[in-house]
Design a protein around this motif. Sequence first.
Motif: not given
Length: 202
Positions: A162-182
Motif C-alpha cells: 500500500x505504501x508503494x501504491x500511494x507513490x504511484x500517482x506522482x510517479x509519472x510527473x517525477x519521471x518527466x521532471x527528472x528528464x527535464x532536470x537532466x
Amino acid sequence: MEIVAENKKSKVNVLSLVHCGMFASLMMIGANITSFVPFLVVGGVPITLQTFFAILAGLILGSRLGAISMVVYMFVGLAGAPVFAKFTGGFGAILSPTFGFIISFIFVAYIAGKIVERKGTLNYFIFAALFATTVNYLFGTNWMYFAYKFWAAAPDVFTYKLAWIWMLPPLPKDILLAVLAGMFGHRMFKVLKVRQKHEYLR
C-alpha cells in the motif's frame, strides 16, 4: 600572483555559499509550489518540485556542494523555519513519516552530481536525474513505511504494498521532471562552464 589567486579562490567560495543558499531557497518554494500556484494539483495529488531542485543542485553545483545545499535546507527547517511542505518546520518534523524524503534529497543531490562528474554528456545527465529519482523513491517510501509501522500508528490494513501504491500517482510527473532536470542541468552546466572559463582568463 598569489594575491590574485587568493582573490579568485575567495570569490569562488562566496559564489559557492550563494549557490547553496539559492538552492535551499528553491527547495522551500518547491515544497510549497501548490500554495503559490494552486492549479498544480492533479487528481488531488499536489505537484511538488523538491526532487527536481535537489537533482538540479547536484547536476549544477556538483556532488559536494549540491549535498551541502540540501543539508542547509534540512537544518533550516529543523531549526523552525517553515520551509517544509505545508509551510511546516521544527525539530518535530523528524517524526513525520515523510521526513525520509527530506533526508533523501541529500543523497539525490550527491548521487546526481557524482554521476555527471564522471562524464558530462546529455545522456549521463538524464540518467543521473532518473537514477537519483529512484533513490528518492526507495529511501523515502521505505522510511515512510517503517515510520507508519513503528511510531506513526498506522492502521492494521496498512501494508508495504500500500505504501508503494500511494507513490504511484506522482510517479509519472517525477519521471518527466527528472528528464527535464537532466536536460536543463546539462544546459546550465555548459553555460556555467563557459562563464567560469571567461572569469579565469580575465
